[in-house]
Design an enzyme around this catalytic site. Structure first.
Site, mmCIF file in Angstrom:
data_model
loop_
_atom_site.group_PDB
_atom_site.id
_atom_site.type_symbol
_atom_site.label_atom_id
_atom_site.label_comp_id
_atom_site.label_asym_id
_atom_site.label_seq_id
_atom_site.Cartn_x
_atom_site.Cartn_y
_atom_site.Cartn_z
ATOM 1 N N GLU A 281 60.634 -54.965 -4.594
ATOM 2 C CA GLU A 281 62.063 -55.008 -4.261
ATOM 3 C C GLU A 281 62.317 -55.812 -2.997
ATOM 4 O O GLU A 281 62.723 -55.259 -1.978
ATOM 5 C CB GLU A 281 62.564 -53.586 -3.978
ATOM 6 C CG GLU A 281 62.417 -52.629 -5.095
ATOM 7 C CD GLU A 281 62.527 -51.178 -4.630
ATOM 8 O OE1 GLU A 281 62.734 -50.334 -5.487
ATOM 9 O OE2 GLU A 281 62.400 -50.905 -3.415
ATOM 10 N N ARG A 284 64.985 -59.231 2.365
ATOM 11 C CA ARG A 284 64.932 -60.214 3.445
ATOM 12 C C ARG A 284 64.212 -61.512 3.053
ATOM 13 O O ARG A 284 64.688 -62.605 3.362
ATOM 14 C CB ARG A 284 64.198 -59.570 4.624
ATOM 15 C CG ARG A 284 64.244 -60.361 5.914
ATOM 16 C CD ARG A 284 63.321 -59.730 6.966
ATOM 17 N NE ARG A 284 63.433 -58.307 7.051
ATOM 18 C CZ ARG A 284 64.219 -57.637 7.915
ATOM 19 N NH1 ARG A 284 64.927 -58.295 8.804
ATOM 20 N NH2 ARG A 284 64.261 -56.325 7.897
ATOM 21 N N ARG A 321 71.862 -57.259 14.638
ATOM 22 C CA ARG A 321 70.406 -57.044 14.683
ATOM 23 C C ARG A 321 69.817 -57.131 16.097
ATOM 24 O O ARG A 321 68.957 -56.318 16.461
ATOM 25 C CB ARG A 321 69.685 -58.004 13.729
ATOM 26 C CG ARG A 321 70.114 -57.856 12.263
ATOM 27 C CD ARG A 321 69.162 -58.542 11.291
ATOM 28 N NE ARG A 321 67.876 -57.891 11.250
ATOM 29 C CZ ARG A 321 66.802 -58.327 11.866
ATOM 30 N NH1 ARG A 321 66.857 -59.454 12.540
ATOM 31 N NH2 ARG A 321 65.678 -57.655 11.805
ATOM 32 N N CYS A 352 83.961 -56.754 23.577
ATOM 33 C CA CYS A 352 84.240 -56.206 24.908
ATOM 34 C C CYS A 352 83.132 -55.295 25.401
ATOM 35 O O CYS A 352 83.378 -54.122 25.704
ATOM 36 C CB CYS A 352 85.555 -55.450 24.867
ATOM 37 S SG CYS A 352 86.891 -56.570 24.482
ATOM 38 N N GLU A 353 81.923 -55.786 25.418
ATOM 39 C CA GLU A 353 80.859 -55.013 26.062
ATOM 40 C C GLU A 353 79.707 -55.924 26.432
ATOM 41 O O GLU A 353 79.428 -56.914 25.743
ATOM 42 C CB GLU A 353 80.390 -53.841 25.206
ATOM 43 C CG GLU A 353 79.949 -54.137 23.822
ATOM 44 C CD GLU A 353 79.541 -52.852 23.117
ATOM 45 O OE1 GLU A 353 78.433 -52.369 23.401
ATOM 46 O OE2 GLU A 353 80.321 -52.325 22.324
HETATM 47 N N1 LLP Z 1 63.529 -51.226 -1.073
HETATM 48 C C1 LLP Z 1 63.971 -50.187 -0.352
HETATM 49 C C2 LLP Z 1 63.860 -48.850 -0.916
HETATM 50 C C3 LLP Z 1 64.519 -50.404 0.915
HETATM 51 O O1 LLP Z 1 64.939 -49.359 1.634
HETATM 52 C C4 LLP Z 1 64.626 -51.710 1.434
HETATM 53 C C5 LLP Z 1 65.207 -51.960 2.747
HETATM 54 C C6 LLP Z 1 64.169 -52.777 0.636
HETATM 55 C C7 LLP Z 1 63.617 -52.488 -0.614
HETATM 56 C C8 LLP Z 1 64.259 -54.205 1.066
HETATM 57 O O2 LLP Z 1 63.492 -54.454 2.190
HETATM 58 P P1 LLP Z 1 63.326 -55.954 2.727
HETATM 59 O O3 LLP Z 1 62.547 -56.725 1.715
HETATM 60 O O4 LLP Z 1 64.682 -56.516 2.917
HETATM 61 O O5 LLP Z 1 62.598 -55.768 4.002
HETATM 62 N N2 LLP Z 1 68.831 -53.544 8.555
HETATM 63 C C9 LLP Z 1 67.411 -53.758 8.800
HETATM 64 C C10 LLP Z 1 66.607 -53.663 7.541
HETATM 65 C C11 LLP Z 1 66.762 -52.349 6.814
HETATM 66 C C12 LLP Z 1 65.998 -52.315 5.528
HETATM 67 C C13 LLP Z 1 66.388 -51.143 4.713
HETATM 68 N N3 LLP Z 1 65.699 -51.042 3.473
HETATM 69 C C14 LLP Z 1 67.212 -55.099 9.493
HETATM 70 O O6 LLP Z 1 68.194 -55.811 9.741
HETATM 71 O O7 LLP Z 1 66.098 -55.474 9.838
#
Ligand code: LLP
Length: 424
Positions: A281, A284, A321, A352-353
């Site tokens: 899955e 990113r 981020r 504003c921070e």
């Molecule tokens: N599968 C599940 C169950 C997940 O919880 C996530 C990400 C992914 C797949 C995808 O992961 P990726 O390949 O994108 O790393 N907001 C944070 C990242 C949070 C990820 C949450 N879950 C950031 O900006 O780094």
């Protein structure tokens, strides 16, 4: 400091005769002039290449794009066209996917706290399967079965007790986690035996996800090992090993490619004798490097002996981020993207921070001036998707570029949008 490294930029980035940057055959300066700033510019060819790399590496129907990284209808259609399925973590993400015309049978529902309504929506829509995260969720699925809903296929999310080396907010595989059934304390085995006997669900697989922005492929291999050992006696058709592959954000960083990640995971599973189909899955690694954000420089304040502040027209509302995780980014001028970056500035937003920082210690070309367009690469994942309206700043526009053409896929929010929810 040298120019921004090429591998941080979208695939079709190229230098024009005047030294400026084009993406997808379109001048980034023209894009800023036409659509305004801040602007997310996605390279459609880059998105499609990453999707194809994933499908080629893991096989058709074995890649589920994590829509939380970036979702809009155009993106949902693109990944669906490329043969990926869609991981939706809420009914909202499912709704967007369905409204883009993606069949529910290509969507997988996730989430550690799915409501009865979300589960009902997913089952009546006919999602491919649901990744069940808790005993309470199994109770809810019993309730829906009693209501007479069709029996959904499910996989169980297991917490394998594997520590991924990443920021603690985005690590999910360790025992101390809100996600999934804990393997070490026996919950995982209890969940399998309950689901296996339950008339309310059809158990088709096991799932784990150890965290996000993980660079060490050994962490994935370790998770595969733990999951393979746990899954072996059950012999279920599917084993999902999550997303989480890291990407390079700044000079000096190198991340494994999707195909290298696949080799490690699939080799590990093969040598462990796993017979289930392996699914992943990625979020990113499909979208992060496909986009740059274009900002306009509004003010430059030099405090002699202290530092220089360069303010742009966005900030923590379009990219939280840096504030949330201390994430690093690069900046450069698309009018001269090959220019050496010799001037130290702190890139800040318009909120504003004082914490509204995009890049703590950025290097930009010496002649950077008010009115310049400033670009930040690798903003395609978890930027727009985590954007907010803090300070009533409207969300930026998003364009896709390809073969010399741009198309607006998300329009910029207007002032009217900011009062659209007010009742009186
Ligand atoms: N599968 C599940 C169950 C997940 O919880 C996530 C990400 C992914 C797949 C995808 O992961 P990726 O390949 O994108 O790393 N907001 C944070 C990242 C949070 C990820 C949450 N879950 C950031 O900006 O780094």
């Amino acid at each position: 400091m040298s120019p921004v490294p090429r591998h941080l930029l979208p695939e079709t980035s190229a230098e024009r005769a005047d030294g400026s940057l084009e993406i997808g055959g379109v001048s980034t300066l023209d894009l800023a002039a036409q659509y305004g700033t801040p602007l997310f510019v996605y390279d459609e060819q880059h998105l499609r290449s990453r999707c194809r790399e994933a499908v080629t590496s893991f096989g058709a129907d074995r890649v589920v794009y994590a829509t939380k990284a970036f979702l809009c209808r155009a993106m949902a259609r693109l990944v669906h066209e490329e043969g990926l399925m869609l991981d939706v973590a809420t009914s909202g993400e499912l709704f967007v996917a369905l409204s883009a015309g993606v069949p529910a049978s290509r969507c997988v529902l996730h989430g550690n706290n799915k409501s009865l309504d979300e589960l009902r929506f997913a089952i009546t829509s006919g999602v491919h399967h649901i990744n069940v995260d808790s005993f309470d969720e199994l109770d809810r699925l019993d309730t829906l079965h009693r209501e007479g809903l069709p029996v959904p296929r499910v996989a169980l999310r297991i917490t394998p007790g594997v520590e991924a080396h990443t920021h603690e907010y985005i690590a999910t595989g360790q025992d101390d986690s809100k996600f999934g059934f804990n393997l070490a304390n026996g919950d995982a085995a209890r969940a399998v035996s309950r689901a296996d006997r339950s008339p309310s669900v059809e158990l088709m697989g096991l799932h784990c996800h150890i965290g996000s922005n993980v660079f060490a492929v050994s962490s994935f291999a370790r998770a595969a090992e733990v999951m393979a050992a746990f899954a072996a006696p059950y012999d279920l058709p599917e084993l999902t090993l999550g997303g989480g592959l890291g990407v390079a954000y700044v000079e000096g960083e190198q991340a494994p490619s999707i195909s290298e990640w696949a080799t490690v995971l699939l080799d590990a599973c093969r040598s462990l004798g796993v017979r289930s189909a392996i699914t992943v899955e990625p979020g990113r690694s499909i979208v992060a490097n496909a986009a740059v954000t274009l900002y306009s420089v509004g003010t430059i304040k030099d405090i002699p002996g202290v530092r220089s502040y360069l303010s742009v027209d966005g900030g923590m509302s379009d990219n939280p981020r840096p504030v949330l995780y201390g994430s690093g980014y690069e900046a450069f001028l698309p009018r001269a993207w090959g220019a050496d970056r010799v001037r130290a500035v702190r890139v800040v937003g318009k909120h504003c921070e004082s914490g509204d920082i995009l890049i703590n210690d950025a290097m930009v070309p010496a002649d950077t001036a008010v009115g310049d367009v400033l670009a930040m690469p690798v903003t395609g994942a978890y930027g727009y998707s985590m954007s907010s309206n803090y300070n009533m700043v409207g969300k930026p526009a998003v364009v896709f570029v390809r073969d010399g053409k741009s198309r607006l896929v998300l329009r910029r929010q207007t002032h009217e949008d900011l009062v659209a929810l007010d009742i009186d």
